[in-house]
Scaffold this active site. Sequence first.
Site, mmCIF file in Angstrom:
data_model
loop_
_atom_site.group_PDB
_atom_site.id
_atom_site.type_symbol
_atom_site.label_atom_id
_atom_site.label_comp_id
_atom_site.label_asym_id
_atom_site.label_seq_id
_atom_site.Cartn_x
_atom_site.Cartn_y
_atom_site.Cartn_z
ATOM 1 N N ARG A 110 17.645 80.068 11.539
ATOM 2 C CA ARG A 110 17.599 80.377 12.965
ATOM 3 C C ARG A 110 18.923 80.992 13.392
ATOM 4 O O ARG A 110 19.986 80.573 12.938
ATOM 5 C CB ARG A 110 17.366 79.102 13.787
ATOM 6 C CG ARG A 110 15.933 78.649 13.850
ATOM 7 C CD ARG A 110 15.772 77.481 14.812
ATOM 8 N NE ARG A 110 16.288 76.236 14.270
ATOM 9 C CZ ARG A 110 17.430 75.670 14.615
ATOM 10 N NH1 ARG A 110 18.212 76.247 15.519
ATOM 11 N NH2 ARG A 110 17.823 74.536 14.090
ATOM 12 N N TYR A 259 12.244 85.362 9.380
ATOM 13 C CA TYR A 259 12.391 83.949 9.020
ATOM 14 C C TYR A 259 11.699 83.032 10.039
ATOM 15 O O TYR A 259 11.721 83.300 11.239
ATOM 16 C CB TYR A 259 13.880 83.562 8.921
ATOM 17 C CG TYR A 259 14.063 82.066 8.904
ATOM 18 C CD1 TYR A 259 13.826 81.349 7.742
ATOM 19 C CD2 TYR A 259 14.381 81.369 10.054
ATOM 20 C CE1 TYR A 259 13.924 79.964 7.735
ATOM 21 C CE2 TYR A 259 14.474 79.987 10.062
ATOM 22 C CZ TYR A 259 14.252 79.288 8.895
ATOM 23 O OH TYR A 259 14.328 77.925 8.894
ATOM 24 N N LYS A 268 9.702 76.847 17.592
ATOM 25 C CA LYS A 268 10.755 76.460 18.543
ATOM 26 C C LYS A 268 10.688 77.270 19.840
ATOM 27 O O LYS A 268 10.927 76.742 20.925
ATOM 28 C CB LYS A 268 12.141 76.621 17.908
ATOM 29 C CG LYS A 268 12.310 75.958 16.552
ATOM 30 C CD LYS A 268 12.119 74.456 16.588
ATOM 31 C CE LYS A 268 12.551 73.844 15.264
ATOM 32 N NZ LYS A 268 12.258 72.414 15.150
ATOM 33 N N HIS A 288 11.695 67.805 20.933
ATOM 34 C CA HIS A 288 11.920 67.980 19.499
ATOM 35 C C HIS A 288 11.796 66.605 18.833
ATOM 36 O O HIS A 288 12.784 66.005 18.422
ATOM 37 C CB HIS A 288 13.325 68.573 19.305
ATOM 38 C CG HIS A 288 13.621 69.016 17.914
ATOM 39 N ND1 HIS A 288 14.906 69.060 17.418
ATOM 40 C CD2 HIS A 288 12.823 69.449 16.905
ATOM 41 C CE1 HIS A 288 14.887 69.494 16.173
ATOM 42 N NE2 HIS A 288 13.632 69.740 15.843
ATOM 43 N N SER A 310 17.494 68.827 13.188
ATOM 44 C CA SER A 310 16.892 69.311 11.950
ATOM 45 C C SER A 310 17.659 68.778 10.739
ATOM 46 O O SER A 310 18.881 68.631 10.780
ATOM 47 C CB SER A 310 16.909 70.842 11.914
ATOM 48 O OG SER A 310 16.121 71.364 12.956
ATOM 49 N N CYS A 312 17.695 65.832 9.440
ATOM 50 C CA CYS A 312 18.225 64.468 9.574
ATOM 51 C C CYS A 312 17.164 63.407 9.260
ATOM 52 O O CYS A 312 17.248 62.279 9.732
ATOM 53 C CB CYS A 312 18.775 64.246 10.981
ATOM 54 S SG CYS A 312 20.363 65.028 11.280
ATOM 55 N N ASP A 335 7.735 67.113 13.988
ATOM 56 C CA ASP A 335 8.764 67.970 14.592
ATOM 57 C C ASP A 335 8.707 68.092 16.112
ATOM 58 O O ASP A 335 9.742 68.095 16.762
ATOM 59 C CB ASP A 335 8.668 69.377 13.982
ATOM 60 C CG ASP A 335 9.923 70.204 14.237
ATOM 61 O OD1 ASP A 335 11.024 69.637 14.153
ATOM 62 O OD2 ASP A 335 9.803 71.409 14.498
ATOM 63 N N ARG A 430 12.054 76.273 2.722
ATOM 64 C CA ARG A 430 11.002 75.590 3.476
ATOM 65 C C ARG A 430 9.676 75.544 2.734
ATOM 66 O O ARG A 430 9.395 76.367 1.865
ATOM 67 C CB ARG A 430 10.760 76.330 4.810
ATOM 68 C CG ARG A 430 11.971 76.380 5.729
ATOM 69 C CD ARG A 430 12.155 75.095 6.473
ATOM 70 N NE ARG A 430 13.350 75.082 7.305
ATOM 71 C CZ ARG A 430 13.487 74.311 8.377
ATOM 72 N NH1 ARG A 430 12.509 73.498 8.747
ATOM 73 N NH2 ARG A 430 14.606 74.337 9.071
#
Length: 647
Positions: A110, A259, A268, A288, A310, A312, A335, A430
């Site tokens: 991102r 991406y 997002k 989130h 992200s 974590c 998510d 990913r």
Amino acid sequence: MTGISRLLRRFSTEVGRFAKQASHPNVGLFNHVKGISVVSGDFKNLSPKVRAYVEENIDLCQPEKIHICDGTENENNHLLNLMQQQGTIVPLPKYQNCWLARTNPADTARVESKTFICTEKRAETIPTTKEGIKGTLGNWMSPRDMDAAVKERFTGCMKGRTMYVVPFSMGPVSSPLSKIGIQLTDSAYVVVSMRVMTRMGQAVLDKLADGSDFVRCLHSVGTPANGFIEMKSWPCDPERTIILHKPQNNEIVSYGSGYGGNSLLGKKCFALRIGSTIAKREGWLAEHMLILGITNPEGKKRYIAAAFPSACGKTNLAMMTPTLPGYKIECVGDDIAWMRFDKDGQLRAINPENGFFGVAPGTSNSSNPIAMKTIFQNTIFTNVASTSDGGVFWEGMEDEIDPNVRITDWRGKPWTKGESKTPAAHPNSRFCTPAKQCPIIDPNWEAPEGVPISAILFGGRRPAGVPLVYQARDWKHGVLIGAAMRSEATAAAEHKGKVIMHDPFAMRPFFGYNFGHYLEHWLSMEQRSANLPKIFHVNWFRKGSDGKFLWPGFGENSRVLDWILRRLDNEDCAKETPIGYLPKPSAINMQGLKDKVNEEELFSLPKDFWMEEVYAIEKYFNEQVGSDLPETIEQELKQLKKRVNDM
């Protein structure tokens, strides 16, 4: 050549052209819009609003063809084959219908620094910071500058390409909590990924037939101004990449990147940035957060939402295999959570997504066996390593592949364990996989009314000072805990190193409007219901004086959830401390733990650390939120500071 010969040759060419078009799924001959061939779908059947949106952007982008997506298996196979021919993806024969994409190395994460919210007034987007202080809670751009940026980049950007019209629903199509979008893109990779991540296809177009509005999403991988593209299989324009959101119009524009987070605009961009602005207008929350269902040994089930930055451990928690006997975890989402109060004041949540777009490195049979059982069919892997037996590899899988297998890294170069100096898989590589494949997917994960939320967790990577778990004193204190979240930076964005960053609500890169106003919105939930979820903070990542993790994490985190559930039942298993309610000694069930845990160190509250923590939070609010900080949060922080000072 005679006139008749020329006519025959021209006729033959036209027949060949139409035959080629007809090889596309669901195509009707002589289906055109503005003189451009519609190679799949029927333009006339689109609702007037959708038609107008497509026509407007045909004029801007000037594509060669139009493909109206229907979401069918036939269409998906056609696009996968097309991308294989172009070299964008390669098949992974070790698994069922799995593919590997390698992006341009300049397009792997991102791009927060190039992501903007466009409003008439800057203060609508980001708080007014102190003079000389750079704001970190979003980037603002004026509508006039947005229009100029779009015109400069998008004019003619799809020449020679197909414009795909992607109708998608965030959330089950039948749910009153769901929202619809139309994405226009020149990337087949985006189309097949959106089919996984959203409910995409004809059912959404049917839903729009009544003239309903939708979120407008325009995307192009871009065409570099100098015409040079390093990788023909992955075109992008990293120098001019930009992601723009105009909340007033429910509009998203993304240019230059293929991406995931930059190009899958349902993710997002829609689910959080535009979603949060819609939620504020309509009185709900777009967050989130993962959503999980947990059933205790007595058979009592509850749902929990949890906000972590992200990388974590969100996916690991959402798919946890509990070690405590008798406990059962089921996954609703890993998510995003959209949450709205029902008529009885119960907060209910849906997962607006249809798939998992998870970070691959670190995912293994030891860390997340459920994910490993989910992802090896019908999946698009991006920037992971490949193996000579037709499979994939990433850091964390060292014990799970044959030592005789050769590994090719994410850049396409040979890689050898213990010898190669760079990672085999990109740290932000990913997997994009359908949620319905998850063996512990919750039976109510697509319930139109959503699932009832009993607790909200905040957390991050905190190597020092922050205990394993504590409970907020009340809703206002819980909002402060969310606002004060800090965590080590992750590979999901362009940040380097393991610095501790402020990441309020795990939403710092995703706010669609002024963070101070966002806090007011959260505080206003107290007026909407007397039945609010209880709020907790967790930290699986605290380290001891030896530098090792104090808590084993993963499935053992069920022991923390057990304590949280008991607190929801108002069990007397907590003690009051300056930062909130901590477990009483021996209140966390440690029975059966393989290694002894140093509970004293795990739950200690060093005064020096917490004085520094409060100072850092105060400084952050002063510099980044300023006069937009709600007085309630200012008072909560003052009270926390006093309690810590009196420790």
